[in-house]
Structures are given as structure tokens and as C-alpha cells.
Scaffold this active site. Sequence first.
Site, mmCIF file in Angstrom:
data_model
loop_
_atom_site.group_PDB
_atom_site.id
_atom_site.type_symbol
_atom_site.label_atom_id
_atom_site.label_comp_id
_atom_site.label_asym_id
_atom_site.label_seq_id
_atom_site.Cartn_x
_atom_site.Cartn_y
_atom_site.Cartn_z
ATOM 1 N N MET A 119 0.828 -1.190 0.000
ATOM 2 C CA MET A 119 0.000 0.000 0.000
ATOM 3 C C MET A 119 0.867 1.246 0.000
ATOM 4 O O MET A 119 2.091 1.162 0.035
ATOM 5 C CB MET A 119 -0.924 -0.003 1.218
ATOM 6 N N CYS A 120 0.233 2.384 0.013
ATOM 7 C CA CYS A 120 0.925 3.670 -0.034
ATOM 8 C C CYS A 120 1.477 4.037 1.340
ATOM 9 O O CYS A 120 1.291 3.315 2.318
ATOM 10 C CB CYS A 120 -0.041 4.761 -0.493
ATOM 11 N N GLN A 121 2.174 5.165 1.401
ATOM 12 C CA GLN A 121 2.616 5.699 2.689
ATOM 13 C C GLN A 121 2.299 7.189 2.744
ATOM 14 O O GLN A 121 2.271 7.878 1.719
ATOM 15 C CB GLN A 121 4.109 5.461 2.921
ATOM 16 N N ILE B 272 3.395 8.828 -0.997
ATOM 17 C CA ILE B 272 4.052 8.018 -2.022
ATOM 18 C C ILE B 272 3.131 6.838 -2.315
ATOM 19 O O ILE B 272 2.573 6.227 -1.407
ATOM 20 C CB ILE B 272 5.461 7.554 -1.616
ATOM 21 N N ASN C 66 -3.985 6.179 2.487
ATOM 22 C CA ASN C 66 -3.236 4.933 2.359
ATOM 23 C C ASN C 66 -4.196 3.805 2.689
ATOM 24 O O ASN C 66 -4.775 3.779 3.780
ATOM 25 C CB ASN C 66 -2.039 4.947 3.323
#
Length: 258
Positions: free
Chosen positions: A1-3, A78, A108
Amino acid sequence: MCQLLGMNCNVPTDIVFSFTGFAHRGGRTDTHHDGWGIAFFEGKGVRHFVDHQAAIASPIAELIKRYPIKSTNVIAHIRKATQGHVALENCHPFVREMWGRYWVFAHNGDLKDFAPALHGPFRPVGTTDSELAFCWLMQSLREEFGDGSSGTAPTLPELHAALGRLVPQVAAHGTFNMMLSDGTALFTHCSTKLCYVVRKYPFVTASLSDEDLSVDFSEVTTPDDRVAIIVTEPLTTNETWTHFAPGELMLFVDGLPQ
């Protein structure tokens, strides 16, 4: 996943140190290489940068690491794509206007079977579940507090309480770690992973975990400065990070959690 990465402080501060470590996770020390973005509030304005390239390879990210933009509220992201293809319109953070001020949002996680009806002015441009959730939150807040034509806007406690009712409805569909700001404060919600550190007097030297870089904050601050850094995973090796509880919605004002 995203951060996610956020900053909330009591005086305008640059995020160069924290963003430098964070950007390395966008393709070098981690696999979040499907785009990135960052938004800085300055007065009533927002400096908004997004790029579909990995943060580690982006010339725009290099600019941010070298250009000390000062702000009291920052949201960065990100991306590791789960919904929506890799494209500029799907890069977080997203920006909308409501009540005469900008709102910035990043998420996220992954939401399943989330298909709310949108009937107001807020519509997604891209194809992510994240932007859809943002539009629904904005629509719901506008329905509760009005369109601002009266010249008034809800207070931070009123917004905090409203988000406390709305956010669980989104989180019921999956993972919903998120950050939301109107430039006066920073709202954060944790489904799985989020942590924070408050840097204040007496300041110490901090060392990044993703880059061989340290900063003695006592040399670049005053005793009155206070900075909260909120992030998915701790950015430094020698600071004490406080982890959110799952389901916790926290408001940061002037560098302190409320």
C-alpha cells in the site's frame, strides 16, 4: 500500500529533512514507486506538486528536497497503486475548495465495495477509491454545515466531531489511513499504521532510517518552536515515535495532538 507523511507546527517550518527520508521509500528503500505528491499550505494558498514518476527518480522530488518551503501544515504521499492506473490524476494529495479555503487529502489503503452517491459539486477526476472517499467526505461536511454562503464555517471541534461520525463509514469498507487539512489544522485517521513524534525544546539530533543524514534541530529552531511529524512508519532511528491505535482519529493543532 501507499505511505503518508504529514507535518503540523506552530510556526512555518520546512519539511526537507523528513521528506528526504520519506522520498527514498518511493522506489529505493521500499516499493512505493507509482507516483508521489506533496502539498504545502502558505497563508490561504497551497503549493501542490504531484508526479506519476517514482519519488526517487523524480526531478520535482529533488527540488522539494533542496528547496526549504516553509509551512505550518504539509501532507505528502508516495503511491503503490491498488485502484486506478499509474497516472498524474491518480496521484495524491488531492485538493478541493470549500468554505472559501483549500482542503488537502491523502489516503493509504484499499476500499472495497465503496460506491457512495455523489450529487454535489465534488467529483473525482481520477479513478482511485481515495479521491472518491475525499469527494464523499467533502460532500457530507457540506451537507452538514452548509455551503458557506452565510459567511461562517464550522469550528475545529465541530469538524472533529463530524469526521468522527463520517470516517468510520468509509473505514468500514477496508483500510483507511488518511490525512486531511484546511491549512488551520491536520486531521489524521489510522486503520492500520500511523505514528507521530513531536519535536520541541530541548531539541536533539535526529538521524534518518532511510538515508545517512542527521540534523541537530537545536541549531535550526528557537525554544518556542513545536513540530509534529506524522508518518506511516517511523522516519528516524533515535526518536521515540507514538503509534496510533487502530480506529483512532486525531487532530493536530500548532504542533500538538488534541
